[in-house]
Design an enzyme around this catalytic site. Structure first.
Site, PDB file in Angstrom:
ATOM      1  N   CYS A   1       0.816  -1.215   0.000  1.00  0.00           N
ATOM      2  CA  CYS A   1       0.000   0.000   0.000  1.00  0.00           C
ATOM      3  C   CYS A   1       0.848   1.263   0.000  1.00  0.00           C
ATOM      4  O   CYS A   1       0.331   2.375   0.092  1.00  0.00           O
ATOM      5  CB  CYS A   1      -0.984  -0.045   1.167  1.00  0.00           C
ATOM      6  SG  CYS A   1      -2.031  -1.506   1.021  1.00  0.00           S
TER       7      CYS A   1
ATOM      8  N   HIS B   1      -9.690   2.504   1.480  1.00  0.00           N
ATOM      9  CA  HIS B   1      -8.287   2.228   1.211  1.00  0.00           C
ATOM     10  C   HIS B   1      -8.134   1.720  -0.224  1.00  0.00           C
ATOM     11  O   HIS B   1      -8.429   0.571  -0.523  1.00  0.00           O
ATOM     12  CB  HIS B   1      -7.771   1.181   2.200  1.00  0.00           C
ATOM     13  CG  HIS B   1      -6.283   1.004   2.179  1.00  0.00           C
ATOM     14  ND1 HIS B   1      -5.486   1.498   1.163  1.00  0.00           N
ATOM     15  CD2 HIS B   1      -5.440   0.392   3.050  1.00  0.00           C
ATOM     16  CE1 HIS B   1      -4.231   1.189   1.413  1.00  0.00           C
ATOM     17  NE2 HIS B   1      -4.174   0.523   2.550  1.00  0.00           N
TER      18      HIS B   1
ATOM     19  N   HIS C   1      -1.476   8.099   6.331  1.00  0.00           N
ATOM     20  CA  HIS C   1      -1.793   6.811   5.713  1.00  0.00           C
ATOM     21  C   HIS C   1      -2.909   6.093   6.470  1.00  0.00           C
ATOM     22  O   HIS C   1      -3.599   5.251   5.898  1.00  0.00           O
ATOM     23  CB  HIS C   1      -0.543   5.920   5.706  1.00  0.00           C
ATOM     24  CG  HIS C   1      -0.829   4.510   5.276  1.00  0.00           C
ATOM     25  ND1 HIS C   1      -1.025   4.171   3.957  1.00  0.00           N
ATOM     26  CD2 HIS C   1      -0.995   3.361   5.988  1.00  0.00           C
ATOM     27  CE1 HIS C   1      -1.281   2.871   3.876  1.00  0.00           C
ATOM     28  NE2 HIS C   1      -1.268   2.346   5.085  1.00  0.00           N
TER      29      HIS C   1
END
Lengths: 83, 417
Positions: free
Chosen positions: B167, B341, B305
């Site tokens: 990610c 996400h 994040h």
């Protein structure tokens, strides 16, 4: 299956691959690839779909016999007689 | 910033995106400022209903439906956002840069999972006879697939490849693009990230097995970083590609410049398969600041994040606290709370959503913070309503991933050269 039924199956499969394909003006004696936006992977799609629908195995050596709509029908007629 | 010549300074001049709540930057920014969630509920094979972020965009705007069927969802997303980015940059038609001097760098968390699951499901309909395995499997699952589909569509004959960075991948691709530009390997980089992960039951099931799948009766409230009620990740699809070029060329063609990539860094936790590690994240932020020649107090917005997991959010907050403890003018927000996400696209989509702050001087809010976790109570955390600042000149964007990969980019507003 009759010749017309087989022809319709092939056209239906092509339509499913490319719903913008101009099937109205298709010349059944001319190569499909010369008239439609089809490449070798699309032909494999046709072979796979026939396998899925009718459990027929088409060996690679026979692929040239699927070049035109007429040759497709000629090739498939004995193989789909009982379908 | 250390003095660099203009041909060593890299700027962002185009943005193309597909997010669960918008298909262009203007709408995206409006929805982020309004806290308009893009999360809905989807039905997924085997696992049933799950909250997820799904994108709606004109899928056949730049290529035929036939080609979308031939390719992958990631390719479809990629072709759309790459074309949009080129148009946004005023570079459609390759009037300024040659196709063989253009590079495509796409960050991916994973690729091939969706296609493999689909093939195995298909095979299960035929008693697992491998004669029914698709000839499309290989070209769809090679790791360069999404980037390659972009090159085929745009006729780009320069390099293309994927950056596998969990990610952290989106930011990693931006860094790769900048490095290739600095090296003179290409003249234009299309760099960004793509996620088609909502097509994979396995990704949802694995997060569930880890106790890290976000759920809520109301899907728009499922993604809630920093809130005490957070319970995990909400998976989204999405894509974002930036047009990046060297400053001298951008100035010569007198184009709009969104910002300059002044700092970036990547490092590794070197510890754990899944658990993040704040101290290393802090080191990564420090490395990016050092490269930019900036101090923590120079940063106006930190875009976190944080994914909405218990430990991950706290680790990042601790990392931010350790570096930014004396920064009363640094504000913190989180985009995932609104769009979920987007995995490989997360870093770039989240950066894109904050770039307009250079023009409107607003910090978009972190939504769904009803009860702030005291361990995440950072000073200047912008929650639930946007925050108007006097000026925004720098954005620091965090993006971290599994197996311990961290990426940080810092973008600065172009004021004068």
């Amino acid at each position: 299956m009759t010749i017309d039924e087989i022809k319709n199956v092939v056209l239906e499969i092509i339509q499913d691959i490319d719903d913008e394909a101009d099937l109205e003006n298709l010349n059944s004696g001319e190569a499909l690839r010369d008239q439609l936006d089809l490449d070798s992977m699309d032909f494999l799609d046709i072979v796979m779909e026939l396998r899925k629908r009718y459990q027929i195995q088409i060996p690679e050596a026979d692929y040239p016999q699927l070049a035109t709509l007429d040759s497709c029908v000629n090739y498939l007629t004995p193989r789909l007689k009982a379908a | 910033m250390p003095q660099l010549s203009e041909d060593q300074r890299i700027v962002i001049t185009g943005v193309g995106l597909a997010s669960p709540n918008a298909d262009n930057l203007q709408d995206y920014r409006s929805n982020l400022l309004a806290g308009q969630s893009g999360i809905s509920e989807m039905e997924l094979r085997y696992i049933g209903k799950v909250p997820a972020g799904l994108c709606t965009f004109p899928e056949t705007k730049y290529r035929k439906k036939k080609e979308n069927k031939r390719g992958t969802r990631a390719g479809c997303l990629g072709v759309y956002v790459a074309n949009e980015a080129m148009q946004d940059a005023g570079l459609d038609g390759f009037s300024q840069y040659a196709q063989n001097r253009t590079g495509v760098y796409i960050g991916l968390t994973e690729h091939g999972t969706v296609e493999t699951e689909n093939e195995i499901y298909n095979l299960s309909q035929f008693e697992y006879n491998t004669d029914f395995w698709s000839h499309h499997h290989n070209p769809r699952t090679v790791l360069n697939n999404p980037a390659g589909e972009i090159t085929m569509n745009l006729g780009i004959s320069g390099p293309h490849y994927s950056i596998g960075g969990a990610c952290a991948a989106g930011n990693a691709a931006v860094i790769q693009g900048a490095q290739m530009l600095k090296l003179g390997e290409v003249d234009m980089a299309l760099a960004g990230g793509i996620s088609e992960s909502t097509g994979s039951f396995g990704i949802f099931a694995s997060f569930k097995a880890e106790g890290a799948l976000g759920v809520h009766q109301d899907p728009t409230k499922a993604c809630r970083p920093f809130d005490t009620g957070r319970n995990g990740i909400v998976v989204s699809e999405g894509a974002c590609v930036f047009v990046m070029e060297r400053l001298d060329k951008a100035l010569a063609r007198n184009c709009r410049i969104y910002g300059e990539l002044v700092g970036y860094a990547m490092n590794s936790d070197a510890r754990d398969f899944v658990l993040p590690y704040g101290p290393r994240q802090a080191e990564c932020m420090q490395l990016a600041l050092d490269r930019a020649g900036l101090k923590p107090e120079d940063i106006d917005i930190i875009n976190t994040h944080a994914t909405g997991t218990k430990q991950g959010d706290i680790e990042e907050c601790n990392a931010i606290r350790s570096l930014f403890k004396n920064c009363p003018h640094t504000y913190v927000n989180n985009t995932k709370s609104i769009i979920g996400h987007a995995m490989g696209a997360a870093g770039v989509l989240e950066l894109a959503g904050n770039l307009p702050a250079f023009a409107d001087n607003q910090v978009h809010p972190t939504i769904n913070v009803d009860t702030l976790d005291p361990e995440c109570a950072l000073p200047n955390l912008v929650t639930n309503e946007p925050r108007q600042l006097e000026t925004v000149k720098t954005i620091l964007n965090n993006s971290f991933g599994m197996v311990g990969i961290n990426s940080v980019v810092i973008v600065k507003k172009m004021t004068s050269t």
